[in-house]
Design a protein around this motif. Structure first.
Motif, PDB file in Angstrom:
ATOM      1  N   GLU A 134      27.600  -8.011   4.279  1.00  0.00           N
ATOM      2  CA  GLU A 134      27.985  -6.595   4.203  1.00  0.00           C
ATOM      3  C   GLU A 134      26.863  -5.782   3.563  1.00  0.00           C
ATOM      4  OE1 GLU A 134      30.472  -5.011   5.396  1.00  0.00           O
ATOM      5  OE2 GLU A 134      31.951  -6.554   5.892  1.00  0.00           O
ATOM      6  N   LEU A 135      26.234  -6.347   2.524  1.00  0.00           N
ATOM      7  CA  LEU A 135      25.168  -5.633   1.837  1.00  0.00           C
ATOM      8  C   LEU A 135      23.963  -5.413   2.749  1.00  0.00           C
ATOM      9  CD1 LEU A 135      23.994  -4.414  -0.753  1.00  0.00           C
ATOM     10  CD2 LEU A 135      23.219  -6.721  -1.384  1.00  0.00           C
ATOM     11  N   THR A 136      23.552  -6.439   3.473  1.00  0.00           N
ATOM     12  CA  THR A 136      22.411  -6.260   4.365  1.00  0.00           C
ATOM     13  C   THR A 136      22.727  -5.249   5.466  1.00  0.00           C
ATOM     14  OG1 THR A 136      23.084  -8.247   5.608  1.00  0.00           O
ATOM     15  CG2 THR A 136      21.403  -8.522   3.906  1.00  0.00           C
ATOM     16  N   ARG A 137      23.984  -5.232   5.905  1.00  0.00           N
ATOM     17  CA  ARG A 137      24.368  -4.230   6.909  1.00  0.00           C
ATOM     18  C   ARG A 137      24.205  -2.825   6.341  1.00  0.00           C
ATOM     19  NH1 ARG A 137      28.578  -1.194   7.565  1.00  0.00           N
ATOM     20  NH2 ARG A 137      29.753  -2.274   5.934  1.00  0.00           N
ATOM     21  N   ILE A 138      24.663  -2.623   5.100  1.00  0.00           N
ATOM     22  CA  ILE A 138      24.555  -1.304   4.467  1.00  0.00           C
ATOM     23  C   ILE A 138      23.093  -0.911   4.249  1.00  0.00           C
ATOM     24  CG2 ILE A 138      25.023  -0.037   2.323  1.00  0.00           C
ATOM     25  CD1 ILE A 138      27.626  -1.709   2.112  1.00  0.00           C
ATOM     26  N   LEU A 139      22.276  -1.881   3.850  1.00  0.00           N
ATOM     27  CA  LEU A 139      20.892  -1.584   3.469  1.00  0.00           C
ATOM     28  C   LEU A 139      19.947  -1.423   4.657  1.00  0.00           C
ATOM     29  CD1 LEU A 139      20.412  -3.877   0.350  1.00  0.00           C
ATOM     30  CD2 LEU A 139      20.761  -1.396   0.392  1.00  0.00           C
ATOM     31  N   ARG A 140      20.430  -1.625   5.867  1.00  0.00           N
ATOM     32  CA  ARG A 140      19.565  -1.399   7.017  1.00  0.00           C
ATOM     33  C   ARG A 140      18.976   0.008   6.999  1.00  0.00           C
ATOM     34  NH1 ARG A 140      23.709  -4.139  10.428  1.00  0.00           N
ATOM     35  NH2 ARG A 140      22.989  -6.257  10.785  1.00  0.00           N
ATOM     36  N   MET A 172       0.833  -1.202   0.000  1.00  0.00           N
ATOM     37  CA  MET A 172       0.000   0.000   0.000  1.00  0.00           C
ATOM     38  C   MET A 172       0.864   1.247   0.000  1.00  0.00           C
ATOM     39  SD  MET A 172      -2.999  -1.194   2.638  1.00  0.00           S
ATOM     40  CE  MET A 172      -3.792   0.416   2.597  1.00  0.00           C
ATOM     41  N   ALA A 173       2.013   1.173   0.640  1.00  0.00           N
ATOM     42  CA  ALA A 173       2.902   2.333   0.679  1.00  0.00           C
ATOM     43  C   ALA A 173       3.615   2.545  -0.643  1.00  0.00           C
ATOM     44  CB  ALA A 173       3.931   2.147   1.796  1.00  0.00           C
ATOM     45  N   GLY A 174       3.542   1.578  -1.565  1.00  0.00           N
ATOM     46  CA  GLY A 174       4.158   1.724  -2.870  1.00  0.00           C
ATOM     47  C   GLY A 174       5.659   1.586  -2.868  1.00  0.00           C
ATOM     48  N   LYS A 175       6.209   0.895  -1.904  1.00  0.00           N
ATOM     49  CA  LYS A 175       7.654   0.717  -1.857  1.00  0.00           C
ATOM     50  C   LYS A 175       8.106  -0.253  -2.946  1.00  0.00           C
ATOM     51  CE  LYS A 175       8.299   1.417   3.133  1.00  0.00           C
ATOM     52  NZ  LYS A 175       8.816   0.797   4.367  1.00  0.00           N
ATOM     53  N   ARG A 176       9.272   0.026  -3.502  1.00  0.00           N
ATOM     54  CA  ARG A 176       9.868  -0.896  -4.466  1.00  0.00           C
ATOM     55  C   ARG A 176      10.426  -2.101  -3.717  1.00  0.00           C
ATOM     56  NH1 ARG A 176      15.075  -0.795  -6.685  1.00  0.00           N
ATOM     57  NH2 ARG A 176      15.409   1.293  -5.813  1.00  0.00           N
ATOM     58  N   ARG A 177      10.042  -3.301  -4.158  1.00  0.00           N
ATOM     59  CA  ARG A 177      10.419  -4.522  -3.453  1.00  0.00           C
ATOM     60  C   ARG A 177      11.742  -5.054  -3.994  1.00  0.00           C
ATOM     61  NH1 ARG A 177       7.583  -7.796  -0.028  1.00  0.00           N
ATOM     62  NH2 ARG A 177       8.032 -10.028   0.040  1.00  0.00           N
ATOM     63  N   VAL A 178      12.683  -5.310  -3.096  1.00  0.00           N
ATOM     64  CA  VAL A 178      14.024  -5.785  -3.433  1.00  0.00           C
ATOM     65  C   VAL A 178      14.243  -7.135  -2.764  1.00  0.00           C
ATOM     66  CG1 VAL A 178      16.499  -5.325  -3.264  1.00  0.00           C
ATOM     67  CG2 VAL A 178      14.896  -3.423  -3.601  1.00  0.00           C
ATOM     68  N   LEU A 179      14.688  -8.112  -3.544  1.00  0.00           N
ATOM     69  CA  LEU A 179      14.991  -9.439  -3.009  1.00  0.00           C
ATOM     70  C   LEU A 179      16.495  -9.650  -3.007  1.00  0.00           C
ATOM     71  CD1 LEU A 179      14.154 -12.312  -2.081  1.00  0.00           C
ATOM     72  CD2 LEU A 179      14.092 -12.947  -4.509  1.00  0.00           C
ATOM     73  N   ILE A 180      17.046  -9.981  -1.838  1.00  0.00           N
ATOM     74  CA  ILE A 180      18.466 -10.269  -1.692  1.00  0.00           C
ATOM     75  C   ILE A 180      18.640 -11.783  -1.641  1.00  0.00           C
ATOM     76  CG2 ILE A 180      20.545  -9.917  -0.305  1.00  0.00           C
ATOM     77  CD1 ILE A 180      19.353  -7.330  -1.404  1.00  0.00           C
ATOM     78  N   VAL A 181      19.404 -12.332  -2.584  1.00  0.00           N
ATOM     79  CA  VAL A 181      19.698 -13.769  -2.607  1.00  0.00           C
ATOM     80  C   VAL A 181      21.169 -13.945  -2.240  1.00  0.00           C
ATOM     81  CG1 VAL A 181      19.702 -15.876  -3.988  1.00  0.00           C
ATOM     82  CG2 VAL A 181      17.981 -14.111  -4.418  1.00  0.00           C
ATOM     83  N   GLY A 182      21.436 -14.622  -1.134  1.00  0.00           N
ATOM     84  CA  GLY A 182      22.808 -14.799  -0.656  1.00  0.00           C
ATOM     85  C   GLY A 182      23.174 -13.814   0.435  1.00  0.00           C
ATOM     86  N   GLY A 183      22.200 -13.445   1.252  1.00  0.00           N
ATOM     87  CA  GLY A 183      22.401 -12.399   2.242  1.00  0.00           C
ATOM     88  C   GLY A 183      23.207 -12.786   3.465  1.00  0.00           C
ATOM     89  N   THR A 184      23.567 -14.059   3.602  1.00  0.00           N
ATOM     90  CA  THR A 184      24.347 -14.464   4.781  1.00  0.00           C
ATOM     91  C   THR A 184      25.812 -14.719   4.452  1.00  0.00           C
ATOM     92  OG1 THR A 184      23.745 -16.792   4.461  1.00  0.00           O
ATOM     93  CG2 THR A 184      22.348 -15.483   5.926  1.00  0.00           C
ATOM     94  N   GLY A 185      26.215 -14.540   3.187  1.00  0.00           N
ATOM     95  CA  GLY A 185      27.604 -14.768   2.797  1.00  0.00           C
ATOM     96  C   GLY A 185      28.491 -13.574   3.110  1.00  0.00           C
ATOM     97  N   THR A 186      29.733 -13.636   2.635  1.00  0.00           N
ATOM     98  CA  THR A 186      30.704 -12.578   2.922  1.00  0.00           C
ATOM     99  C   THR A 186      30.250 -11.245   2.354  1.00  0.00           C
ATOM    100  OG1 THR A 186      32.503 -14.205   2.886  1.00  0.00           O
ATOM    101  CG2 THR A 186      33.117 -11.893   2.688  1.00  0.00           C
ATOM    102  N   ILE A 187      29.875 -11.213   1.087  1.00  0.00           N
ATOM    103  CA  ILE A 187      29.394  -9.980   0.472  1.00  0.00           C
ATOM    104  C   ILE A 187      27.967  -9.685   0.924  1.00  0.00           C
ATOM    105  CG2 ILE A 187      28.879  -8.811  -1.705  1.00  0.00           C
ATOM    106  CD1 ILE A 187      30.997 -10.620  -3.014  1.00  0.00           C
ATOM    107  N   GLY A 188      27.121 -10.708   0.954  1.00  0.00           N
ATOM    108  CA  GLY A 188      25.720 -10.510   1.302  1.00  0.00           C
ATOM    109  C   GLY A 188      25.517  -9.939   2.685  1.00  0.00           C
TER     110      GLY A 188
END
Length: 225
Positions: free
Chosen positions: A40-46, A22-38
């Motif tokens: 780091e990415l989830t930390r940044i995207l908080r 309802m808020a119209g947010k763009r939905r982003v799916l992260i695949v591999g979020g628990t790996g070395t790069i992933g």
């Protein structure tokens, strides 16, 4: 570097349910979020969760718990089971994905690209690898095949080409004599930290139009050990 952080469990707003739609947010799916790069990415995207509906794919209960403890809603996805993909990709605008380094990733990558295209995903961000085309190292060749298949799809795409990870250097220390060993010998290669790959990926997630259709070379300064 180690920094302090505050972790909160996902609330209803962060769960990727009707509130976000309802808020119209763009939905982003992260695949591999628990790996070395992933990770780091989830930390940044908080910091981006107020403006983006970010969900993370979880194959196991362990990965689900890790991702939810970091404050992200999860969707069940197992790339060995194509039937799990349509539900995980429902409503997704942007996919970020990492691959494991085995021959299975050819099947996994094709399966995910096909399912994402069929689900109407508009932007697909893939971490590939930088290497000469004829380098006789199988994973680099597998990445070239996936790059070509993604580019031929109907989706907008961004392909990231890092080379070797700085994070791995200290993992090869012979602690008995202090010698650092690595598989590349004296071969000069490009080096980059996983967190810097994640920073580029985060930029592409935040502003997909700016990076659409690009293959981005990372760590172009080549150095031997």
């Amino acid at each position: 570097l180690i920094s302090s952080l505050t972790i909160s469990l996902p609330d209803k707003k962060a769960s990727g349910g009707k509130e976000d739609a309802m808020a119209g947010k763009r939905r982003v799916l992260i695949v591999g979020g628990t790996g070395t790069i992933g990770s780091e990415l989830t930390r940044i995207l908080r910091a981006d969760r107020d403006g983006l509906d970010i969900v993370a794919a979880a194959r196991s209960d362990a990965s689900r718990r890790t991702l939810e403890a970091a404050g992200f809603a999860t969707v069940a996805m197992d790339l060995d089971d194509h039937r799990s993909l349509p539900a995980a990709l429902e409503g997704v605008d942007t996919v970020f994905t990492l691959k494991d380094y085995s021959i299975a990733f050819l099947i996994h990558a094709k399966r995910l690209i096909d399912a994402a295209e069929q689900a109407g995903v508009r932007h697909y961000i893939d971490v590939s690898s930088m290497a000469p085309r004829h380098l006789p190292y199988a994973p680099m060749g597998w990445n070239r095949l996936v790059d070509a298949y993604l580019a031929a799809s109907g989706m907008g795409f961004t392909i990231l080409h890092p080379n070797l990870f700085m994070d791995n250097i200290l993992r090869f220390i012979d602690r008995d004599n202090g010698v650092i060993r690595h598989l590349i010998g004296d071969f000069p290669a490009g080096w980059i930290a996983a967190k810097d790959i994640a920073r580029v990926a985060a930029a592409a997630i935040r502003d997909p139009g700016r990076f659409r259709g690009q293959t981005i070379a990372l760590a172009t300064d080549r150095r031997s050990f």
